[in-house]
Design an enzyme around this catalytic site. Structure first.
Site, PDB file in Angstrom:
ATOM      1  N   GLN A  79     -58.687 -19.859  -3.764  1.00  0.00           N
ATOM      2  CA  GLN A  79     -57.729 -19.932  -4.863  1.00  0.00           C
ATOM      3  C   GLN A  79     -57.858 -18.750  -5.816  1.00  0.00           C
ATOM      4  O   GLN A  79     -57.140 -18.686  -6.812  1.00  0.00           O
ATOM      5  CB  GLN A  79     -57.942 -21.241  -5.628  1.00  0.00           C
ATOM      6  CG  GLN A  79     -57.670 -22.478  -4.787  1.00  0.00           C
ATOM      7  CD  GLN A  79     -58.089 -23.767  -5.475  1.00  0.00           C
ATOM      8  OE1 GLN A  79     -58.639 -23.761  -6.572  1.00  0.00           O
ATOM      9  NE2 GLN A  79     -57.844 -24.895  -4.826  1.00  0.00           N
ATOM     10  N   HIS A 145     -61.017 -23.467  -8.029  1.00  0.00           N
ATOM     11  CA  HIS A 145     -60.922 -23.874  -9.432  1.00  0.00           C
ATOM     12  C   HIS A 145     -61.242 -22.741 -10.416  1.00  0.00           C
ATOM     13  O   HIS A 145     -62.154 -22.836 -11.218  1.00  0.00           O
ATOM     14  CB  HIS A 145     -61.825 -25.077  -9.699  1.00  0.00           C
ATOM     15  CG  HIS A 145     -61.430 -26.305  -8.955  1.00  0.00           C
ATOM     16  ND1 HIS A 145     -61.981 -27.540  -9.214  1.00  0.00           N
ATOM     17  CD2 HIS A 145     -60.529 -26.497  -7.950  1.00  0.00           C
ATOM     18  CE1 HIS A 145     -61.448 -28.444  -8.383  1.00  0.00           C
ATOM     19  NE2 HIS A 145     -60.566 -27.821  -7.619  1.00  0.00           N
TER      20      HIS A 145
END
Length: 368
Positions: A79, A145
């Site tokens: 991510q 995250h």
């Protein structure tokens, strides 16, 4: 049916209002590769980040530019990558932008969310005076995250949201790290003297609020209030009104559960001393991008509403709150459009959506 009975029916149908036309989407930029965020330049162009580490400009109806030079190395894994971008409030004079990204460590074994400041050249081709003004500590061996949304307050201070990197979820509850925190810094990275933990022994002074999971929405509304949304685990996405020093609960309390089932933390949704979300989503919509619409371009019914992109379901969520910040309307707009990574209000008062996998920027056209 007699002619006399038909006449009132025909008159009633003629007097009935026509079905109200709905807003529509129109593509303004295409040909992007995994776009993550956009900002609006004064000349009408867009400044766009792509997660692989590229920053470009684009004109409505045109093709994206060549990559802007001077972007620092990013860790484009999982991510992570080049994420949010914001113009300084005085950009027209100082050409300053802020962007956040997954910053690799010197040995490239770990990474963390970082906030950088730079000047964008007049010809839009390069960044100069690039300086990292904040780095999340500790860096971790994780691909998840990063959070990474930026908001500038009316007083010029910068807020940055950061995820707890998944592996560091328990650290979201302690103040000796930046995991699962929103921080507040000056434009040079300095710590404001009135930060809530600036004089707390053992606490990192940049921290503004804590107990967050993975925030990909952060804005200052027209009243100067800070709003954030964050991903829950399996269920429990949240929209929060953020205030200094408060604990937003993760991972002690949550409306979600472990992937595949099973309780998280204490297996409860509320606890004294921990804040409740203004809005929660079960199941998760995977929110990304956040706007509280200021303009009246779509009529009074939408003005002041929140608009949030859904990565998971590919629609735009509209949320209306009452005067006590309780949700009174929620609507799913433009279903199956695709993963919505960013939502912005343009200088023209219209909504712009960044479609991640489609590589497009689309504009929400008001109903005719």
């Amino acid at each position: 049916m007699s002619k006399h009975l038909l006449l009132p029916l025909v008159a009633a149908l003629a007097a009935a209002p026509a079905a109200q036309a709905a807003p529509e989407l129109e593509t303004v930029v295409e040909g992007l590769k995994t776009p993550w965020a956009l900002a609006f330049l004064p000349d009408g162009q867009f400044l766009v980040t792509e997660r692989d580490g590229t920053m470009r400009t684009a004109k409505a109806g045109g093709k994206p530019s060549a990559p802007i030079q001077g972007v620092p190395a990013v860790d484009a894994v999982g991510q992570g990558g080049l994420l949010d971008v914001q113009l300084d409030s005085d950009f027209a004079r100082n050409r300053t932008i802020y962007f956040c990204f997954a910053e690799p460590s010197a040995d490239k074994k770990t990474n963390g969310t970082a906030l950088a400041r730079a000047r964008l050249s007049e010809d839009l081709k390069r960044l100069t005076d690039v300086k990292v003004i904040f780095s999340q500590q500790p860096k971790m061996d994780s691909k998840l995250h990063f959070g990474c949304r930026i908001a500038e307050a009316p007083d010029g201070k910068l807020f940055l949201s950061m995820g707890e990197r998944y592996k560091g979820m328990q650290s979201a509850q302690t103040l000796d790290n930046h995991l699962g925190k929103i921080v507040r810094v000056g434009k040079d990275g300095s710590v404001p003297a009135d930060n809530p933990f600036a004089n707390t022994p053992g606490a990192l002074p940049e921290i503004w609020s804590y107990g967050h999971r993975n925030s990909q929405g952060l804005i200052i509304d027209a009243q100067g209030r800070l709003w954030e949304h964050e991903h829950g685990p399996q269920g429990g996405d949240e929209l929060n009104l953020i205030a200094p020093k408060l604990n937003y609960g993760w991972p002690v309390i949550t409306y979600g559960e472990n992937y595949g089932g099973g309780k998280i933390g204490e297996g409860i949704a509320a606890k004294a001393g921990m804040e409740q979300p203004v809005v929660k989503w079960v199941p998760s919509i995977a929110p990304s991008g956040l706007v509280r619409l200021k303009s009246a371009r779509y009529g009074a019914a939408w003005q002041g509403n929140f608009f949030i992109g859904s990565l998971k379901f590919g629609y735009l969520e509209r949320v209306k709150l009452d005067a006590d910040n309780r949700p009174v309307e929620q609507e799913k707009l433009f279903p199956d459009t695709g993963r919505m990574r960013d939502v912005r209000e343009g200088p023209d008062g219209l909504l712009y959506l960044v479609l991640e996998t489609a590589g497009r920027i689309v504009r929400v056209k008001p109903a005719p």
